[in-house]
Design an enzyme around this catalytic site. Structure first.
Site, PDB file in Angstrom:
ATOM      1  N   SER A  83      26.476  12.404 -29.405  1.00 17.22           N
ATOM      2  CA  SER A  83      27.265  12.835 -28.291  1.00 17.22           C
ATOM      3  C   SER A  83      26.264  12.595 -27.298  1.00 17.22           C
ATOM      4  O   SER A  83      25.090  12.001 -27.424  1.00 17.22           O
ATOM      5  CB  SER A  83      27.457  14.443 -28.606  1.00 17.22           C
ATOM      6  OG  SER A  83      26.171  15.156 -28.780  1.00 17.22           O
ATOM      7  N   ASP A 113      31.000  10.477 -29.514  1.00 17.92           N
ATOM      8  CA  ASP A 113      31.507  11.459 -29.432  1.00 17.92           C
ATOM      9  C   ASP A 113      31.999  12.242 -28.221  1.00 17.92           C
ATOM     10  O   ASP A 113      31.075  12.423 -27.307  1.00 17.92           O
ATOM     11  CB  ASP A 113      31.173  12.444 -30.386  1.00 17.92           C
ATOM     12  CG  ASP A 113      32.150  13.739 -30.892  1.00 17.92           C
ATOM     13  OD1 ASP A 113      33.324  13.387 -30.942  1.00 17.92           O
ATOM     14  OD2 ASP A 113      31.749  14.621 -31.259  1.00 17.92           O
ATOM     15  N   HIS A 114      33.058  12.614 -27.887  1.00 21.15           N
ATOM     16  CA  HIS A 114      33.737  13.332 -26.699  1.00 21.15           C
ATOM     17  C   HIS A 114      32.890  12.944 -25.529  1.00 21.15           C
ATOM     18  O   HIS A 114      31.934  13.859 -25.013  1.00 21.15           O
ATOM     19  CB  HIS A 114      33.400  14.905 -27.144  1.00 21.15           C
ATOM     20  CG  HIS A 114      34.561  15.287 -27.755  1.00 21.15           C
ATOM     21  ND1 HIS A 114      35.614  15.785 -27.658  1.00 21.15           N
ATOM     22  CD2 HIS A 114      34.147  15.656 -29.132  1.00 21.15           C
ATOM     23  CE1 HIS A 114      36.271  16.046 -28.563  1.00 21.15           C
ATOM     24  NE2 HIS A 114      35.455  16.066 -29.626  1.00 21.15           N
ATOM     25  N   GLU A 135      41.569  11.354 -25.648  1.00 23.83           N
ATOM     26  CA  GLU A 135      41.939  12.599 -25.807  1.00 23.83           C
ATOM     27  C   GLU A 135      42.305  12.910 -24.524  1.00 23.83           C
ATOM     28  O   GLU A 135      41.715  12.511 -23.632  1.00 23.83           O
ATOM     29  CB  GLU A 135      40.934  13.372 -26.350  1.00 23.83           C
ATOM     30  CG  GLU A 135      41.370  14.911 -26.581  1.00 23.83           C
ATOM     31  CD  GLU A 135      40.473  15.745 -27.505  1.00 23.83           C
ATOM     32  OE1 GLU A 135      40.305  16.852 -26.883  1.00 23.83           O
ATOM     33  OE2 GLU A 135      39.789  15.448 -28.344  1.00 23.83           O
TER      34      GLU A 135
END
Length: 171
Positions: free
Chosen positions: A61, A106-107, A171
């Site tokens: 992250s 991630d994200h 997303e």
């Protein structure tokens, strides 16, 4: 224990990543994903995968990249440098564990796009030198943005990623 898969050990990208994901789907298993913040956690994940004869996904992250770089580092590029450092460590060590490893970011929210840009620049440099990207896949989490903006930003990045066969989770 996972059944044999025709994917070489170490970090998998492109066609080998597709083979691995298809094998997991066809054989009804999930590939566990772990956010890592140190070389020790990366090694522990790969060691567990080896013991279970299972592929693993090692994720970073933005905060993990900052932690990898050193929490006192205030440079705005430190998160990307830390994420690249983690990926290089995993690439160096993964073959010794004898399992496929997926490297994933991630994200990444819109405000963190400079972090994403730094990792993508590292992917492109690694690809130029070795014929494959540094990372297997990345994630853009623009779910807080209007759909049109989310899609437009993802398309812009996808056009760069597809040249290296990097998967993009949106997303």
């Amino acid at each position: 224990m996972v059944t044999a898969c025709d994917v070489p050990p170490g970090v998998v990208t492109g066609d080998n990543l597709l083979k691995l994901l298809k094998h997991a789907k066809d054989n009804g298993y999930a590939i566990p994903a772990f956010n890592c913040t140190t070389t020790s956690t990366c090694n522990a994940v790969m060691e567990a995968g080896k013991k279970l004869n299972s592929p693993v996904m090692i994720q970073v992250s933005n905060g993990g990249g900052c932690y990898f770089a050193g929490k006192s580092t205030k440079d705005p590029n430190a998160a990307a440098a830390g994420a690249v450092s983690m990926a290089l460590h995993v690439r160096q060590m993964a073959p010794y564990y004898g399992i496929p490893v997926v490297l994933h970011s991630d994200h990444c929210a819109k405000k963190l796009l400079p972090w994403f840009d730094g990792m993508l620049e590292a992917d492109e440099a690694y690809f130029k030198q070795y014929g494959e990207p540094l990372y297997s896949s990345h994630m853009l989490d623009l779910s807080e943005e209007p759909d049109e903006e989310n899609i437009a930003i993802c398309v812009k990045y996808f056009e760069r990623l597809v040249k290296m066969k990097i998967w993009l989770e949106m997303e």
